[in-house]
Design a protein around this motif. Structure first.
Motif, PDB file in Angstrom:
ATOM      1  N   GLU A  84       0.833  -1.209   0.000  1.00  0.00           N
ATOM      2  CA  GLU A  84       0.000   0.000   0.000  1.00  0.00           C
ATOM      3  C   GLU A  84       0.866   1.256   0.000  1.00  0.00           C
ATOM      4  N   ILE A  85       1.903   1.243   0.800  1.00  0.00           N
ATOM      5  CA  ILE A  85       2.786   2.413   0.875  1.00  0.00           C
ATOM      6  C   ILE A  85       3.456   2.659  -0.477  1.00  0.00           C
ATOM      7  N   MET A  86       3.940   1.594  -1.107  1.00  0.00           N
ATOM      8  CA  MET A  86       4.595   1.742  -2.406  1.00  0.00           C
ATOM      9  C   MET A  86       3.619   2.218  -3.476  1.00  0.00           C
ATOM     10  N   GLY A  87       2.329   1.849  -3.334  1.00  0.00           N
ATOM     11  CA  GLY A  87       1.332   2.240  -4.315  1.00  0.00           C
ATOM     12  C   GLY A  87       1.045   3.727  -4.356  1.00  0.00           C
ATOM     13  N   SER A  89       3.127   5.977  -4.995  1.00  0.00           N
ATOM     14  CA  SER A  89       3.926   6.584  -6.058  1.00  0.00           C
ATOM     15  C   SER A  89       4.060   5.598  -7.214  1.00  0.00           C
ATOM     16  N   LEU A  90       3.905   6.081  -8.432  1.00  0.00           N
ATOM     17  CA  LEU A  90       3.993   5.199  -9.597  1.00  0.00           C
ATOM     18  C   LEU A  90       5.418   4.723  -9.858  1.00  0.00           C
ATOM     19  N   ILE A  91       6.418   5.419  -9.324  1.00  0.00           N
ATOM     20  CA  ILE A  91       7.799   4.973  -9.547  1.00  0.00           C
ATOM     21  C   ILE A  91       8.318   4.099  -8.406  1.00  0.00           C
ATOM     22  N   ALA A  92       7.599   4.044  -7.291  1.00  0.00           N
ATOM     23  CA  ALA A  92       8.130   3.377  -6.106  1.00  0.00           C
ATOM     24  C   ALA A  92       8.330   1.871  -6.247  1.00  0.00           C
ATOM     25  N   PRO A  93       7.370   1.112  -6.798  1.00  0.00           N
ATOM     26  CA  PRO A  93       7.559  -0.345  -6.813  1.00  0.00           C
ATOM     27  C   PRO A  93       8.876  -0.791  -7.432  1.00  0.00           C
ATOM     28  N   GLU A  94       9.280  -0.158  -8.537  1.00  0.00           N
ATOM     29  CA  GLU A  94      10.538  -0.568  -9.170  1.00  0.00           C
ATOM     30  C   GLU A  94      11.740  -0.245  -8.284  1.00  0.00           C
ATOM     31  N   ILE A  95      11.660   0.833  -7.549  1.00  0.00           N
ATOM     32  CA  ILE A  95      12.777   1.223  -6.685  1.00  0.00           C
ATOM     33  C   ILE A  95      13.105   0.116  -5.687  1.00  0.00           C
ATOM     34  N   PHE A  96      12.080  -0.607  -5.241  1.00  0.00           N
ATOM     35  CA  PHE A  96      12.265  -1.670  -4.251  1.00  0.00           C
ATOM     36  C   PHE A  96      12.251  -3.067  -4.880  1.00  0.00           C
ATOM     37  N   ASN A  97      12.332  -3.122  -6.219  1.00  0.00           N
ATOM     38  CA  ASN A  97      12.284  -4.380  -6.976  1.00  0.00           C
ATOM     39  C   ASN A  97      11.002  -5.154  -6.686  1.00  0.00           C
ATOM     40  N   CYS A  98       9.915  -4.406  -6.548  1.00  0.00           N
ATOM     41  CA  CYS A  98       8.605  -4.992  -6.251  1.00  0.00           C
ATOM     42  C   CYS A  98       7.588  -4.622  -7.318  1.00  0.00           C
ATOM     43  N   GLY A 254      -1.219 -20.059  -9.814  1.00  0.00           N
ATOM     44  CA  GLY A 254      -0.211 -19.859  -8.784  1.00  0.00           C
ATOM     45  C   GLY A 254       0.383 -18.470  -8.817  1.00  0.00           C
ATOM     46  N   ARG A 255       0.355 -17.850 -10.003  1.00  0.00           N
ATOM     47  CA  ARG A 255       0.943 -16.515 -10.192  1.00  0.00           C
ATOM     48  C   ARG A 255      -0.017 -15.405  -9.794  1.00  0.00           C
ATOM     49  N   LEU A 256      -1.317 -15.603 -10.077  1.00  0.00           N
ATOM     50  CA  LEU A 256      -2.248 -14.482  -9.996  1.00  0.00           C
ATOM     51  C   LEU A 256      -2.793 -14.212  -8.605  1.00  0.00           C
ATOM     52  N   GLY A 257      -2.893 -15.211  -7.727  1.00  0.00           N
ATOM     53  CA  GLY A 257      -3.491 -14.993  -6.413  1.00  0.00           C
ATOM     54  C   GLY A 257      -2.818 -13.895  -5.613  1.00  0.00           C
ATOM     55  N   PRO A 258      -1.556 -14.081  -5.237  1.00  0.00           N
ATOM     56  CA  PRO A 258      -0.841 -13.017  -4.509  1.00  0.00           C
ATOM     57  C   PRO A 258      -0.716 -11.729  -5.319  1.00  0.00           C
ATOM     58  N   GLY A 259      -0.584 -11.849  -6.638  1.00  0.00           N
ATOM     59  CA  GLY A 259      -0.440 -10.673  -7.482  1.00  0.00           C
ATOM     60  C   GLY A 259      -1.634  -9.743  -7.392  1.00  0.00           C
ATOM     61  N   ARG A 260      -2.815 -10.295  -7.224  1.00  0.00           N
ATOM     62  CA  ARG A 260      -4.017  -9.458  -7.114  1.00  0.00           C
ATOM     63  C   ARG A 260      -4.045  -8.720  -5.783  1.00  0.00           C
ATOM     64  N   ILE A 261      -3.485  -9.326  -4.746  1.00  0.00           N
ATOM     65  CA  ILE A 261      -3.327  -8.603  -3.476  1.00  0.00           C
ATOM     66  C   ILE A 261      -2.443  -7.381  -3.704  1.00  0.00           C
ATOM     67  N   HIS A 262      -1.337  -7.576  -4.432  1.00  0.00           N
ATOM     68  CA  HIS A 262      -0.407  -6.477  -4.703  1.00  0.00           C
ATOM     69  C   HIS A 262      -1.112  -5.348  -5.454  1.00  0.00           C
ATOM     70  N   HIS A 263      -1.817  -5.698  -6.542  1.00  0.00           N
ATOM     71  CA  HIS A 263      -2.525  -4.696  -7.331  1.00  0.00           C
ATOM     72  C   HIS A 263      -3.488  -3.897  -6.461  1.00  0.00           C
ATOM     73  N   CYS A 264      -4.260  -4.610  -5.645  1.00  0.00           N
ATOM     74  CA  CYS A 264      -5.310  -3.944  -4.865  1.00  0.00           C
ATOM     75  C   CYS A 264      -4.733  -3.058  -3.774  1.00  0.00           C
ATOM     76  N   MET A 265      -3.695  -3.505  -3.114  1.00  0.00           N
ATOM     77  CA  MET A 265      -3.110  -2.673  -2.068  1.00  0.00           C
ATOM     78  C   MET A 265      -2.409  -1.448  -2.652  1.00  0.00           C
ATOM     79  N   ARG A 266      -1.806  -1.605  -3.812  1.00  0.00           N
ATOM     80  CA  ARG A 266      -1.223  -0.425  -4.461  1.00  0.00           C
ATOM     81  C   ARG A 266      -2.327   0.573  -4.832  1.00  0.00           C
ATOM     82  N   ALA A 267      -3.464   0.047  -5.292  1.00  0.00           N
ATOM     83  CA  ALA A 267      -4.593   0.922  -5.634  1.00  0.00           C
ATOM     84  C   ALA A 267      -5.089   1.673  -4.408  1.00  0.00           C
ATOM     85  N   ILE A 268      -5.109   1.005  -3.262  1.00  0.00           N
ATOM     86  CA  ILE A 268      -5.520   1.657  -2.018  1.00  0.00           C
ATOM     87  C   ILE A 268      -4.504   2.716  -1.618  1.00  0.00           C
TER      88      ILE A 268
END
Length: 408
Positions: A84-87, A89-98, A254-268
């Protein structure tokens, strides 16, 4: 249910907030300016590499990986708070390799890759030395139903021959994007969910053609962007097949489950930042004889935004906790619900902030317009709302009727 963050996650959260305040927000415009200064926007701005090194030095790296061999060993619930914190900023996820799609691709390599595949591709991805992309969606079929995918993967001796047109391949335009995970059809006559496979395609392989760049609402999203790629009789060794023929859907789930958590928390996180900007604007902007913050209509949209954000966050954290406790398959309904709810909330809040900012809200002087464009894509990415609504309805009916039968 809510539970306490682990001590490790609490510490990382504090460090991440400090890093965002000190390094990320102040450098967002510098990042964009460096993109505009060169002859091409398809370069890696020097500030990005500087910030990545700082993040590595501070141990804020590969936060998303649950396996302590590769990452921080956080649960989905713990990592969701950081995401959520990384979300914000649009540049933040790459900075942390996330950043997506690298996070999902790295998880694929860890779960399903051979030792050789891990050595060749996972290790440099973990270090942030290269980037990757994911080629699944096709322009000529409704790819929300992945069984429609027509790209072909045909074995010919010790090689597979790939012919496909893929689009919305995020990250393919990045200067150091080296590898694609491609989903295609290996056996059209197999059972419905055993026709598809995933295979590794180095982007420098003969026959891989970047056809065009695809902007999103006019944003080029450089330097990673989205591409349409043509795979013309591309030949790769049989060793490039992931897990085995016909197991593409298994890998995708196996790829999409956790990934959707990431998308949603970044959106929040994007919604939180929009609300923060809205409140600051309301307290400093005067119209018709008083501050915006003194007007009932503004206070109402602030209240509505806070309520919606809290609801979406709690629902997403609940889904993350259920994945941790019972696995992604058991959390299918919860994952589908957040994929609908979080982007909608994010769009609502950002839109209210844009309205309060007026013309400034749709400009590039503030991050609101870019965040809105990004959030709007989430109602399509990883399946449109309608697909997830169908799944939620079906699963809810099943549960309700099962309960009714048990009562009788």
């Amino acid at each position: 249910m809510l539970k306490d963050l682990s001590p490790r996650a609490q510490q990382l959260k504090k460090e991440l907030i400090d890093f965002m305040n000190e390094y990320v927000y102040p450098n967002e415009m510098i990042f964009e300016n460096q993109l505009n200064e060169g002859e091409s926007r398809w370069i890696v701005p020097p500030i990005m590499e500087e910030l990545k090194e700082k993040a590595k030095e501070q141990g804020l790296w590969n936060l998303f990986l649950h396996d302590t061999e590769y990452g921080q060993g956080l649960t989905n619930y713990d990592y969701a708070h950081l995401c959520e914190i990384m979300g914000r900023s649009l540049i933040a996820p790459e900075i942390f390799n996330c950043n997506a799609p690298d996070t999902g691709n790295m998880e694929v390599f860890i779960k399903y890759g051979t030792e050789e595949q891990k050595k060749q591709w996972l290790e440099p991805l973990l270090k942030g030395e290269i980037r990757s992309c994911f080629s699944m969606t096709e322009p000529d079929v409704a790819s929300s139903d992945a069984t429609n995918i027509q790209g072909s993967i045909v074995r010919d001796g010790n090689e597979y021959v790939i012919n496909a047109t893929k689009w919305w391949t995020t990250g393919a335009l990045y200067p150091n994007c080296k590898i694609a995970i491609l989903m295609g059809k290996t056996d059209p006559n197999a059972a419905k969910y055993q026709q598809q496979s995933m295979i590794l395609v180095p982007l420098d392989t003969p026959g891989v053609e970047i056809k065009r760049h695809l902007p999103v609402f006019g944003y080029d999203e450089a330097p990673h962007g989205h591409a349409e790629i043509r795979y013309n009789n591309v030949r790769v060794p049989v060793e490039n097949m992931l897990l085995g023929e016909g197991r593409g859907f298994e890998i995708a789930q196996g790829r999409l489950g956790p990934g959707r958590i990431h998308h949603c928390m970044r959106a929040i996180g994007a919604a939180e930042r929009a609300l923060e900007l809205l409140c600051k604007r309301a307290e400093t902007r005067e119209a018709f004889g008083s501050l915006l913050s003194e007007k009932e209509v503004i206070r109402e949209i602030i209240a509505e935004s806070r309520i919606e954000i809290e609801q979406a966050r709690l629902l997403t954290l609940h889904a993350a906790h259920k994945i941790d406790q019972e696995g992604a398959k058991a959390a299918r309904k919860e994952i589908a619900m957040i994929k609908i709810a979080a982007p909608r909330v994010s769009l609502n809040v950002i839109d209210r902030a844009i309205q309060a900012f007026g013309g400034a809200g749709v400009s590039e002087d503030f991050p609101l317009a870019a965040h809105w464009a990004n959030a709007r894509t989430l109602r399509i990415v990883d399946g449109p709302d309608q697909v997830h609504l169908r799944d939620v309805g079906r699963l809810e009916l099943r549960e309700q009727l099962k309960t009714e039968a048990e009562v009788k």
